[in-house]
Design a protein around this motif. Structure first.
Motif, mmCIF file in Angstrom:
data_model
loop_
_atom_site.group_PDB
_atom_site.id
_atom_site.type_symbol
_atom_site.label_atom_id
_atom_site.label_comp_id
_atom_site.label_asym_id
_atom_site.label_seq_id
_atom_site.Cartn_x
_atom_site.Cartn_y
_atom_site.Cartn_z
ATOM 1 N N VAL A 165 0.850 -1.192 0.000
ATOM 2 C CA VAL A 165 0.000 0.000 0.000
ATOM 3 C C VAL A 165 0.888 1.246 0.000
ATOM 4 O O VAL A 165 0.636 2.206 -0.740
ATOM 5 N N SER A 166 1.947 1.211 0.808
ATOM 6 C CA SER A 166 2.844 2.365 0.853
ATOM 7 C C SER A 166 3.561 2.562 -0.474
ATOM 8 O O SER A 166 3.831 3.698 -0.867
ATOM 9 N N VAL A 167 3.848 1.475 -1.198
ATOM 10 C CA VAL A 167 4.441 1.605 -2.535
ATOM 11 C C VAL A 167 3.452 2.300 -3.468
ATOM 12 O O VAL A 167 3.829 3.192 -4.235
ATOM 13 N N GLY A 168 2.193 1.897 -3.396
ATOM 14 C CA GLY A 168 1.179 2.546 -4.215
ATOM 15 C C GLY A 168 1.089 4.031 -3.911
ATOM 16 O O GLY A 168 1.035 4.868 -4.825
ATOM 17 N N LEU A 169 1.096 4.383 -2.619
ATOM 18 C CA LEU A 169 1.060 5.790 -2.226
ATOM 19 C C LEU A 169 2.328 6.516 -2.673
ATOM 20 O O LEU A 169 2.277 7.684 -3.083
ATOM 21 N N ALA A 170 3.477 5.829 -2.597
ATOM 22 C CA ALA A 170 4.743 6.438 -3.006
ATOM 23 C C ALA A 170 4.739 6.756 -4.499
ATOM 24 O O ALA A 170 5.120 7.853 -4.916
ATOM 25 N N VAL A 171 4.290 5.811 -5.299
ATOM 26 C CA VAL A 171 4.235 6.028 -6.754
ATOM 27 C C VAL A 171 3.206 7.117 -7.075
ATOM 28 O O VAL A 171 3.471 8.015 -7.892
#
Length: 187
Positions: A165-171
């Motif tokens: 989820v944090s990767v999605g938010l980061a991207v």
């Protein structure tokens, strides 16, 4: 500066086996994350922020996250799913660290440009959510390293899911920042 010392202690404790190593590592990470948040909160509320502090704080955050991700990748969690899918932590770790390097470069470049470009890369709520999910997922993953924990697989699955989820938010936040920069660039 205290975050730098926390990294060293966290690294030493991380390689200790058993409950003590897991507990100490998790507590150090939590204390570093909490003191980082508290420092920023106090600086904003009391208007004690400095240009150097505004520059150094995100660097410390990025170092803490990157160091923890590297540690987790060098000593994989003892869980059945990781024996077959060892890349489950490596892939998001690479994505997160790459995004942080790209954002650091963008902010450094923006600092050399006009004020509108610098405003385009100012921290926003999406970035704050990204940081919160990263810190939470890393705390869960650090805490779930002891194989004697009951429901260890559930904790690890939750931590990995939150990391994605944090990767999605980061991207997503990277795309927003790039779009903001693009809008203010001279045509």
């Amino acid at each position: 500066m205290t975050d730098d010392l926390a990294f060293l202690y966290e690294m030493q404790a991380f390689y200790m086996d058993g409950l003590l190593g897991t507990t100490v590592t998790t507590i150090i990470f939590l204390l570093a994350a909490f003191t980082d948040w508290l420092d920023g909160y106090i600086a904003r509320k009391m208007r004690l922020g400095t240009a150097f502090g505004a520059f150094l704080d995100p660097v410390a955050d990025k170092l803490m996250v990157a160091a923890t991700l590297v540690l987790l990748c060098t000593k994989p969690l003892e869980c059945a799913v990781f024996r077959e899918f060892h890349w489950l932590l490596t892939a998001p770790s690479i994505a997160i660290i790459s995004r942080e390097i790209a954002m650091s470069a963008a902010r450094e470049w923006a600092a050399l440009q006009n004020g509108r470009v610098l405003e385009a890369v100012a921290v926003n709520n999406l970035g704050k959510w990204k940081t919160a999910t990263q810190m939470t997922s890393l705390t869960v993953l650090l805490a779930s390293r002891d194989p004697r924990l009951k429901q260890q697989s559930v904790l690890i699955a939750f931590g990995v899911a939150l990391l994605y989820v944090s990767v999605g938010l980061a991207v997503w936040s990277l795309i927003v920042y790039v779009r903001n920069i693009w809008r203010v660039l001279p045509k």
